[in-house]
Motif scaffolding. Structure first.
Motif, short mmCIF file in Angstrom:
data_model
loop_
_atom_site.label_atom_id
_atom_site.label_comp_id
_atom_site.label_asym_id
_atom_site.label_seq_id
_atom_site.Cartn_x
_atom_site.Cartn_y
_atom_site.Cartn_z
N TRP A 114 6.63 -3.56 -5.93
CA TRP A 114 6.15 -3.96 -4.61
C TRP A 114 7.19 -4.80 -3.86
O TRP A 114 6.88 -5.82 -3.25
CB TRP A 114 4.82 -4.70 -4.72
CG TRP A 114 3.72 -3.82 -5.23
CD1 TRP A 114 3.53 -2.49 -4.97
CD2 TRP A 114 2.66 -4.19 -6.12
NE1 TRP A 114 2.42 -2.02 -5.63
CE2 TRP A 114 1.87 -3.03 -6.34
CE3 TRP A 114 2.30 -5.38 -6.74
CZ2 TRP A 114 0.75 -3.04 -7.16
CZ3 TRP A 114 1.19 -5.39 -7.56
CH2 TRP A 114 0.41 -4.23 -7.76
N ALA B 89 10.68 3.47 -5.50
CA ALA B 89 10.06 4.75 -5.22
C ALA B 89 9.57 5.41 -6.50
O ALA B 89 8.46 5.95 -6.55
CB ALA B 89 11.05 5.67 -4.49
N ARG C 232 6.48 3.58 -7.81
CA ARG C 232 5.29 3.83 -7.00
C ARG C 232 4.77 5.24 -7.23
O ARG C 232 3.56 5.46 -7.21
CB ARG C 232 5.61 3.61 -5.52
CG ARG C 232 5.87 2.16 -5.15
CD ARG C 232 4.61 1.35 -5.16
NE ARG C 232 3.71 1.76 -4.09
CZ ARG C 232 2.46 1.37 -3.99
NH1 ARG C 232 1.94 0.60 -4.90
NH2 ARG C 232 1.71 1.78 -2.99
N ARG C 233 5.67 6.21 -7.46
CA ARG C 233 5.20 7.55 -7.75
C ARG C 233 4.41 7.58 -9.06
O ARG C 233 3.40 8.25 -9.17
CB ARG C 233 6.38 8.52 -7.82
CG ARG C 233 6.94 8.91 -6.45
CD ARG C 233 7.85 10.11 -6.56
NE ARG C 233 9.05 9.80 -7.32
CZ ARG C 233 10.16 9.32 -6.78
NH1 ARG C 233 10.22 9.09 -5.48
NH2 ARG C 233 11.22 9.08 -7.52
N THR D 218 0.81 -1.22 0.00
CA THR D 218 0.00 0.00 0.00
C THR D 218 0.85 1.27 0.00
O THR D 218 0.31 2.36 -0.12
CB THR D 218 -0.93 0.02 1.22
OG1 THR D 218 -0.15 -0.08 2.42
CG2 THR D 218 -1.89 -1.17 1.18
N ARG D 219 2.15 1.13 0.17
CA ARG D 219 3.05 2.27 0.02
C ARG D 219 4.40 1.75 -0.43
O ARG D 219 4.71 0.57 -0.30
CB ARG D 219 3.18 3.08 1.31
CG ARG D 219 3.90 2.39 2.45
CD ARG D 219 3.97 3.29 3.67
NE ARG D 219 4.62 2.66 4.80
CZ ARG D 219 5.93 2.75 5.06
NH1 ARG D 219 6.71 3.43 4.24
NH2 ARG D 219 6.45 2.15 6.12
N GLU D 220 5.21 2.65 -0.98
CA GLU D 220 6.50 2.24 -1.52
C GLU D 220 7.42 1.73 -0.42
O GLU D 220 7.33 2.12 0.75
CB GLU D 220 7.17 3.41 -2.24
CG GLU D 220 7.56 4.55 -1.33
CD GLU D 220 8.01 5.77 -2.11
OE1 GLU D 220 9.05 6.35 -1.73
OE2 GLU D 220 7.33 6.14 -3.08
N GLN E 148 10.55 1.48 1.82
CA GLN E 148 11.49 2.47 2.34
C GLN E 148 12.78 1.77 2.75
O GLN E 148 12.75 0.66 3.29
CB GLN E 148 10.89 3.18 3.56
CG GLN E 148 9.55 3.85 3.31
CD GLN E 148 9.68 5.06 2.40
OE1 GLN E 148 10.61 5.85 2.55
NE2 GLN E 148 8.75 5.20 1.47
N ASP F 18 2.55 -3.53 8.87
CA ASP F 18 3.87 -2.95 8.65
C ASP F 18 4.94 -4.01 8.86
O ASP F 18 4.94 -4.72 9.87
CB ASP F 18 4.12 -1.79 9.62
CG ASP F 18 3.16 -0.63 9.39
OD1 ASP F 18 2.88 -0.32 8.21
OD2 ASP F 18 2.70 -0.04 10.39
N SER G 37 -1.70 -4.95 3.45
CA SER G 37 -3.01 -4.86 4.07
C SER G 37 -3.65 -6.24 4.08
O SER G 37 -3.59 -6.97 3.08
CB SER G 37 -3.90 -3.88 3.30
OG SER G 37 -5.19 -3.81 3.87
N ALA H 171 1.00 6.01 -8.45
CA ALA H 171 0.17 6.59 -7.39
C ALA H 171 -1.23 6.90 -7.90
O ALA H 171 -1.42 7.52 -8.93
CB ALA H 171 0.82 7.86 -6.85
N THR I 129 4.62 -1.88 3.75
CA THR I 129 3.30 -1.93 4.35
C THR I 129 2.33 -2.60 3.39
O THR I 129 2.21 -2.20 2.23
CB THR I 129 2.78 -0.52 4.69
OG1 THR I 129 3.66 0.10 5.63
CG2 THR I 129 1.38 -0.59 5.29
#
Length: 209
Positions: A109, A196, A199-200, A63-65, A67, A85, A78, A203, A76
């Motif tokens: 991912w 990153a 994912r941008r 659900t997010r890039e 890090q 996390d 779901s 988005a 992260t």
């Protein structure tokens, strides 16, 4: 540690994960608990398979890039609407090694996909890179035997037929005319940075079958 009321969604997800990935059996598991409305997993990994094992555990689509903090990666996912996390100490080095070893790497991912080889889905079917890309330079794949028809983006294939793995019986079907396009889709040599950027571009876009 528990920070939510008994019977909450996060508590149920944490308990399910502990049953499916018990201490002493799941690779590198250090802690797994719920706090508030989230589940937190901390692991220490030394092999790429361990990192992929935990990505599978939290769901195919992050659900997010991802890090990066030194050699540690954070992701992260779901489960049932509950954020999960994952903090993986030592995960960056094997992921970077996989990126460098791949013929035509593409990061999605948290996973490196080698587009120079056919990819095997969970049902045993094979998907081959077409050499083309969709909007945002996302690679297009086609099912082997499909004659190139009905090409789908890599995120769509991962969501509906993944996880995808390398084909153990390499037959070269993934090589050829698509090499230049794949190299363009796989710019850069830092997997965390590539994640990153991808994912941008992605988005706000939900893969559709």
């Amino acid at each position: 540690m528990t920070g939510s009321r008994p019977g909450s969604g996060a508590e149920a997800v944490a308990e399910k994960l502990r049953q499916e990935h018990p201490y002493g059996t799941a690779p590198g598991l250090m802690s797994l608990f719920h706090e508030g409305d989230r589940v937190l997993i901390t692991v220490r990994v030394s092999a790429l398979d361990d990192w992929y094992y935990w990505l599978d555990a939290i769901g195919p689509q992050l659900t997010r890039e991802v890090q990066r903090i030194g050699v540690t990666l954070a992701a992260t996912g779901s489960m049932g609407g509950v954020p999960v996390d994952l903090l993986a100490y030592g995960a960056y080095d094997p992921l970077e090694a996989a990126w460098r070893a791949a013929g035509l790497p593409y990061l999605l991912w948290g996973r490196v996909y080698d587009l120079s080889e056919p990819l095997r889905d969970r049902a045993g079917g094979h998907w081959t890179y077409t050499g083309g890309t969709a909007e945002g330079e996302v690679p297009l794949l086609t099912a082997s035997g499909g004659g190139g028809a009905d090409a789908r983006t890599l995120p769509v294939v991962v969501c509906h037929a993944g996880p995808l793995g390398a084909n153990a019986n390499r037959n070269g079907n993934g090589n050829g005319d698509g090499a230049d396009g794949a190299r363009a889709a796989a710019r850069g040599n830092d997997p965390a940075g590539a994640e990153a950027a991808a994912r941008r571009r992605e988005a706000g876009r939900q893969p559709q079958p």
